[in-house]
Scaffold this motif. Structure first.
Motif, PDB file in Angstrom:
ATOM      1  N   ILE A 103       0.866  -1.176   0.000  1.00 59.07           N
ATOM      2  CA  ILE A 103       0.000   0.000   0.000  1.00 59.07           C
ATOM      3  C   ILE A 103       0.901   1.223   0.000  1.00 59.07           C
ATOM      4  N   GLY A 104       0.774   2.041  -1.045  1.00 61.02           N
ATOM      5  CA  GLY A 104       1.629   3.210  -1.168  1.00 61.02           C
ATOM      6  C   GLY A 104       0.978   4.500  -0.715  1.00 61.02           C
ATOM      7  N   VAL A 105      -0.373   4.565  -0.788  1.00 63.13           N
ATOM      8  CA  VAL A 105      -1.119   5.753  -0.388  1.00 63.13           C
ATOM      9  C   VAL A 105      -2.313   5.326   0.436  1.00 63.13           C
ATOM     10  N   GLY A 106      -2.496   5.949   1.593  1.00 63.37           N
ATOM     11  CA  GLY A 106      -3.669   5.696   2.418  1.00 63.37           C
ATOM     12  C   GLY A 106      -3.543   4.473   3.302  1.00 63.37           C
ATOM     13  N   PRO A 107      -4.726   4.023   3.791  1.00 59.50           N
ATOM     14  CA  PRO A 107      -6.065   4.535   3.497  1.00 59.50           C
ATOM     15  C   PRO A 107      -6.256   5.964   4.020  1.00 59.50           C
ATOM     16  N   LEU A 108      -7.030   6.748   3.279  1.00 60.25           N
ATOM     17  CA  LEU A 108      -7.293   8.125   3.652  1.00 60.25           C
ATOM     18  C   LEU A 108      -8.644   8.560   3.113  1.00 60.25           C
ATOM     19  N   ASP A 109      -9.180   9.625   3.723  1.00 60.35           N
ATOM     20  CA  ASP A 109     -10.435  10.200   3.262  1.00 60.35           C
ATOM     21  C   ASP A 109     -10.140  11.213   2.174  1.00 60.35           C
ATOM     22  N   ALA A 110     -10.823  11.107   1.036  1.00 56.95           N
ATOM     23  CA  ALA A 110     -10.635  12.005  -0.097  1.00 56.95           C
ATOM     24  C   ALA A 110     -11.769  13.022  -0.115  1.00 56.95           C
ATOM     25  N   ASP A 111     -11.645  14.017   0.756  1.00 60.20           N
ATOM     26  CA  ASP A 111     -12.643  15.067   0.863  1.00 60.20           C
ATOM     27  C   ASP A 111     -14.002  14.417   1.140  1.00 60.20           C
ATOM     28  N   ASP A 112     -15.031  14.753   0.340  1.00 56.57           N
ATOM     29  CA  ASP A 112     -16.361  14.196   0.587  1.00 56.57           C
ATOM     30  C   ASP A 112     -16.690  13.037  -0.345  1.00 56.57           C
ATOM     31  N   SER A 113     -15.669  12.509  -1.053  1.00 52.45           N
ATOM     32  CA  SER A 113     -15.956  11.513  -2.085  1.00 52.45           C
ATOM     33  C   SER A 113     -15.749  10.081  -1.620  1.00 52.45           C
ATOM     34  N   GLY A 114     -15.343   9.868  -0.379  1.00 53.52           N
ATOM     35  CA  GLY A 114     -15.164   8.523   0.123  1.00 53.52           C
ATOM     36  C   GLY A 114     -13.770   8.284   0.661  1.00 53.52           C
TER      37      GLY A 114
END
Length: 267
Positions: free
Chosen positions: A107-118
Motif C-alpha cells: 500500500i503506497g497511499v492511504g487509506p485516507l479520506d478524499a474530501d467528501d468523495s469517500g
C-alpha cells in the motif's frame, strides 16, 4: 455503497450496485493538468469540473452530466509516470488494505479520506501493478457504461496469470476462469457469475519500461477515427487497430505517455 452502474465486460450492460471487487472508478495522474484536460475533452467529449479537493488537485470528467473518470495532479517532487489507475470497490478500505499487505502486495497511499468523495487507498499487487481501492460516498462512481468516452473494461497486463490471479481471488473472492485458446494466457475475473475484469499474461512481450500494469478500455464509436483525432492531439498509437472477439481494439497513449485502450463494438 454507491448506486452507480457497473460495466460487466468490454461491451457490458450496466448494473445497479458495485459489488466489492468490481472496478468502480478510473483515475489518471498527470503532470500538466490543463493540457491533459484539453486532450481528453477533445478526444472523448468530456466535460470537466473540479473536485474533490483532497488529496491533491483533481477534476472529474462527465458525459451528459454523468461522472465517468477523474484526472489528478502528480506531485511535482515525485518522478512517477503518468498512468491510468482503476479503483476496485470495497465495503471497508482499511480491511482491504491490510489484506493486500498480508497477501504480499503493498500500500503506497492511504487509506485516507478524499474530501467528501469517500475513503481510498492505492497499492500494488505482488507483480508491481498499481491499483486503487475505494469505499465510495453515495454520489461517486462511474455512472455510465457502454457509451462512447466511458470506461468499459479493465485488464491487468502482466508476465503470467497464475500467481497474480490467486492474489486477487484472495483479496476479493473472484472466480478466475481461463479464456481463449490453448497457449493464450488469459483469465477473466468473475463476481457473482459476471465477468468484471481480465488478467493477460504476455511473458517477455511485456514492455520493460512499463512492467505489469492495469489497462483501461474506453468505448469508441469509431476506433479508426478516434486514432486520427488522438494522433492529431499529440497522442501515440502503440498497437494499431485490429478486429477482436469484442470488437475493434487499439492500444494508445496520451501526450504524457499514459496508456489506455479504445474498443468499438462489433458491427
Amino acid at each position: 455503497m454507491t448506486e452507480a452502474p457497473e460495466p460487466t465486460g468490454p461491451n457490458g450492460r450496466a448494473h445497479t450496485r458495485y459489488t466489492p471487487g468490481t472496478p468502480c472508478w478510473v483515475s489518471l495522474m498527470a503532470r500538466d493538468m490543463a493540457a491533459t484536460q484539453t486532450f481528453y475533452a477533445e478526444l472523448f467529449g468530456w466535460e470537466l469540473e473540479p473536485g474533490p479537493r483532497r488529496p491533491g488537485p483533481y477534476v472529474r470528467a462527465l458525459l451528459d452530466g454523468h461522472e465517468v473518470a477523474g484526472i489528478g495532479q502528480l506531485p511535482p517532487d515525485r518522478h512517477l509516470p503518468a498512468a491510468w489507475t482503476p479503483y476496485l470497490a470495497s465495503d471497508d478500505v482499511d480491511l482491504t488494505a491490510e489484506t493486500v499487505r498480508l497477501c504480499c502486495g503493498t500500500i503506497g497511499v492511504g487509506p485516507l479520506d478524499a474530501d467528501d468523495s469517500g475513503r481510498l487507498a492505492i497499492g500494488s499487487d505482488p507483480s508491481g501493478a498499481v491499483f486503487g481501492v475505494r469505499q465510495a460516498a453515495e454520489h461517486l462512481g462511474t455512472r455510465v457504461a457502454g457509451v462512447p468516452g466511458a470506461p468499459v473494461w479493465n485488464e491487468l497486463v502482466t508476465f503470467e496469470t497464475e500467481r497474480v490471479v490467486k492474489f486477487y481471488e484472495t483479496l476479493f473472492g473472484y472466480e478466475g476462469k481461463a479464456a481463449g485458446p490453448d497457449g493464450f494466457d488469459y483469465v477473466t475475473l468473475h463476481l457473482d457469475g459476471r465477468p468484471v475484469a481480465g488478467v493477460h499474461g504476455v511473458g517477455r512481450a511485456l514492455l520493460r519500461d512499463r512492467g505489469p500494469h492495469w489497462l483501461t478500455y474506453f468505448q469508441a464509436t469509431d476506433v479508426d477515427g478516434a486514432l486520427e483525432r488522438l494522433t492529431a492531439l499529440g497522442g501515440r498509437v502503440l498497437t494499431p487497430a485490429r478486429d477482436s472477439a469484442h470488437g475493434r481494439v487499439a492500444t494508445v497513449t496520451d501526450p504524457e505517455g499514459a496508456r489506455f485502450a479504445l474498443v468499438q463494438e462489433p458491427r
